[in-house]
Design a protein around this motif. Structure first.
Motif, short mmCIF file in Angstrom:
data_model
loop_
_atom_site.label_atom_id
_atom_site.label_comp_id
_atom_site.label_asym_id
_atom_site.label_seq_id
_atom_site.Cartn_x
_atom_site.Cartn_y
_atom_site.Cartn_z
N ARG A 21 0.90 -1.52 0.09
CA ARG A 21 0.25 -0.43 -0.24
C ARG A 21 0.69 1.24 -0.26
O ARG A 21 0.65 1.87 -0.91
CB ARG A 21 -0.60 0.23 1.08
N TRP A 22 1.89 0.75 0.30
CA TRP A 22 3.17 2.14 0.65
C TRP A 22 3.17 2.90 -0.16
O TRP A 22 3.76 3.92 -1.24
CB TRP A 22 4.19 2.77 1.85
N LEU A 23 4.12 1.64 -0.56
CA LEU A 23 4.67 2.19 -2.41
C LEU A 23 3.59 1.89 -3.39
O LEU A 23 4.62 2.96 -4.48
CB LEU A 23 5.20 0.06 -2.28
N GLN B 298 14.87 8.35 -12.29
CA GLN B 298 14.75 10.22 -11.37
C GLN B 298 13.45 9.93 -10.52
O GLN B 298 13.50 10.62 -10.31
CB GLN B 298 15.24 11.07 -12.71
N LEU B 299 12.48 9.73 -11.38
CA LEU B 299 11.09 9.92 -10.65
C LEU B 299 10.87 9.49 -9.27
O LEU B 299 10.63 9.72 -8.51
CB LEU B 299 10.66 9.06 -11.73
N TYR B 300 11.32 8.25 -9.36
CA TYR B 300 10.78 7.22 -8.23
C TYR B 300 12.30 7.71 -6.90
O TYR B 300 11.65 7.46 -6.36
CB TYR B 300 12.25 5.38 -8.20
N ALA B 301 13.46 8.32 -7.42
CA ALA B 301 14.41 8.99 -6.37
C ALA B 301 13.44 9.97 -5.65
O ALA B 301 13.84 10.84 -5.16
CB ALA B 301 15.87 9.78 -7.27
N ALA B 302 12.21 10.92 -7.04
CA ALA B 302 12.02 12.13 -6.29
C ALA B 302 10.85 11.77 -5.19
O ALA B 302 10.18 12.82 -5.71
CB ALA B 302 11.68 12.86 -7.41
N ASP C 298 7.13 11.38 -3.25
CA ASP C 298 6.57 12.17 -1.63
C ASP C 298 7.50 11.61 -0.75
O ASP C 298 8.57 12.97 0.37
CB ASP C 298 5.63 12.13 -1.53
N GLU C 299 7.51 10.30 -0.38
CA GLU C 299 8.74 10.14 1.00
C GLU C 299 9.43 8.67 0.08
O GLU C 299 9.20 8.48 -1.08
CB GLU C 299 7.88 9.32 1.12
N ILE C 300 10.86 9.22 0.74
CA ILE C 300 11.76 8.82 -0.96
C ILE C 300 12.39 8.12 0.15
O ILE C 300 11.93 7.16 0.95
CB ILE C 300 13.27 9.17 0.55
N LEU C 301 12.10 7.18 -1.55
CA LEU C 301 12.64 5.20 -1.70
C LEU C 301 13.80 5.14 -1.08
O LEU C 301 14.94 6.09 -1.94
CB LEU C 301 11.98 4.90 -2.67
N GLN D 220 14.97 -0.62 -2.97
CA GLN D 220 13.47 -0.32 -3.40
C GLN D 220 13.32 0.05 -4.39
O GLN D 220 12.22 -0.11 -5.72
CB GLN D 220 12.44 0.81 -2.37
N ILE D 221 14.51 1.28 -5.33
CA ILE D 221 14.20 1.25 -5.89
C ILE D 221 14.37 0.30 -7.07
O ILE D 221 14.20 0.21 -8.28
CB ILE D 221 14.86 2.61 -6.88
#
Length: 486
Positions: free
Chosen positions: A128-130, A265-269, A271-274, A278-279
């Motif tokens: 859910r969080w991811l 780049q999108l995963y690294a940006a 709202d709650e940093i992955l 996880q990336i």
């Protein structure tokens, strides 16, 4: 001593027999209509023996029991499954009551195998969080910004077809090269044409240690599998993909203000940093969930068009007319105008559905609306989408390839949830629009200047690989390819 050993062995066999019979009596004890199982094999004996594809078995059960109940019971070996038959139940499971079915029940072990922490495999709060973070990644705006990178890959595909007037090509290998480069570029941030030599090899070898029985036991006994540190994928491949992401992220962080180049780049940006792990898991998800079905769909599409030159010419005419309107460039607006080309792709996904079924697990007891039927907590649910796509009551003459089925009026006339190649709702494919865009761009590159026809090595009719879970051709698709004048 010999007598004790004999009695112990007989006792163990008797206990095993009793446990199997008890497991295969689950639906009978619940009073649910079910397909009669074979001892130990359940309803998958022909699948495990390689005689039939799982899609064929599910379709046979679907056709035999449709109309008799909203769902029936069946067994994968000794594991009970709900097989959905009523299309009215599908939207409840996938959308309106999806909160009861947020789990897939797939095996994952993030501490021992970090790349298993992807959206496909995770369940519960972690998923859910991811999922909430990843929803901001796959937006139409981001896809439009990344379209030029995908077009660089498609240009290489088009140039790679060569200048020969007539040649026989392995189309399966051709589309694999395109999709591997697209994933390497978009998911991992590599430059088209500059892939490390091992990248393509690792996309084909990460499942080299896969075993049906070990995978089944991991699904049945996940706690024991985690205790034994069972791994689903080859260590060499997962180490490679993990290290590649770390290297790309380090390079990315050393640059200032760079244009959008990849999903990293999108995963690294978010709202709650992955975390980097996880990336890396999400990047691996592109390979795990996307590569094989994209390869199969694009190859199947060329195969069907090769058999029907009049449809192929109609698609090519639409592609050329659209490109001419946009001064020879393929744009986001131009992709939207390729109406008939999209119909051809949708018909391919209907007839050759890559994922034959959708899998869900009930996290709570669910009572069907206005019914006495109940899906119990923990029940595994199968939605046989390939069987639905071949239902003659929904798609007349289902074995016939007919893109006109996806004209707007025809789509509106069909029941809801009758076309689900990417799933739907909360746990539908989050990268659906990306996959559709990648297929469409690839088809444009393949058809703009080349025509395809059957050759001596083209398998007619199409045969599927019964040893694969996905719907894949039994052998590589080979066609004659001719370059056309501009």
């Amino acid at each position: 001593m010999l007598q004790r050993v004999l009695w112990s062995a007989l006792g163990a066999v008797a206990l095993f027999y009793a446990l199997v019979r008890f497991s295969l009596g689950y639906w009978k004890r619940r009073g649910i209509l079910h397909a009669k199982p074979k001892f130990l094999w359940g309803n998958l004996k022909d699948v495990l023996g390689g005689k039939r594809h799982v899609q064929q078995v599910l379709q046979c059960i679907y056709e035999s029991y449709k109309g008799r109940a909203p769902f029936i019971g069946c067994y994968a070996l000794i594991k009970p499954f709900v097989l959905v038959l009523d299309l009215k139940l599908v939207p409840h499971i996938l959308d309106s009551d999806a909160g009861y079915f947020t789990s897939r029940g797939l095996y994952h072990n993030v501490p021992a195998e970090p790349l298993s922490g992807n959206l496909l495999q995770l369940d519960g709060h972690s998923w859910r969080w991811l999922h909430a973070q990843c929803r901001t990644v796959f937006t139409p705006g981001n896809l439009q910004k990344l379209l030029p990178r995908l077009l660089q890959v498609s240009d290489r595909l088009q140039r790679g077809l060569g200048e020969a007037q007539l040649q026989q090509l392995n189309v399966s290998q051709l589309v694999d090269s395109y999709n591997v480069q697209a994933i390497a570029t978009l998911a991992y941030g590599l430059n088209p044409g500059e892939l490390p030599p091992d990248f393509g090899l690792m996309t084909r070898s990460y499942w080299s240690n896969w075993s049906l029985w070990r995978a089944y036991l991991a699904l049945e006994l996940p706690l024991l599998a985690r205790l034994l540190r069972h791994k689903s994928y080859a260590q060499l491949a997962t180490d490679y993909f993990y290290k590649l992401v770390l290297e790309q992220l380090q390079q990315q962080r050393r640059r200032d203000r760079q244009p959008l180049q990849s999903f990293l780049q999108l995963y690294a940006a978010t709202d709650e940093i992955l975390t980097d792990a996880q990336i890396a898991a999400q990047a691996f998800g592109f390979v795990l969930a996307g590569l094989a079905p994209l390869n199969a769909s694009l190859a199947f599409c060329l195969y069907e068009l090769a058999l029907r030159p009049e449809l192929q010419q109609r698609v090519r005419a639409e592609i050329r007319a659209t490109l001419q309107q946009h001064e020879g460039a393929l744009t986001a607006e131009g992709l939207q105008q390729l109406t008939y080309t999209k119909q051809v792709l949708n018909e391919t996904l209907r007839l050759h559905t890559p994922y034959p079924f959708l899998l869900r697990r009930a996290t709570r007891e669910f009572e069907l609306p206005k019914s006495v039927f109940v899906i119990a907590r923990g029940n595994n649910v199968l939605i046989p989408i390939a069987a639905i796509h071949r239902d003659p009551a929904i798609y007349p003459e289902p074995e016939r390839f007919d893109p006109d089925r996806f004209e707007a009026a025809a789509v509106r006339a069909r029941p809801a949830s009758s076309f689900l190649p990417f799933g739907e709702g909360l746990r539908g494919c989050i990268a659906k629009q990306l996959a559709q865009q990648q297929l469409l761009v690839g088809l444009v590159a393949l058809l703009q200047h080349h025509s395809y026809a059957p050759c001596a090595e083209t398998a007619i009719p199409m045969q599927y690989d019964n040893g694969k879970l996905l719907l894949m051709p039994k052998t590589d698709i080979k066609l004659s390819v001719e370059r056309l004048d501009s």
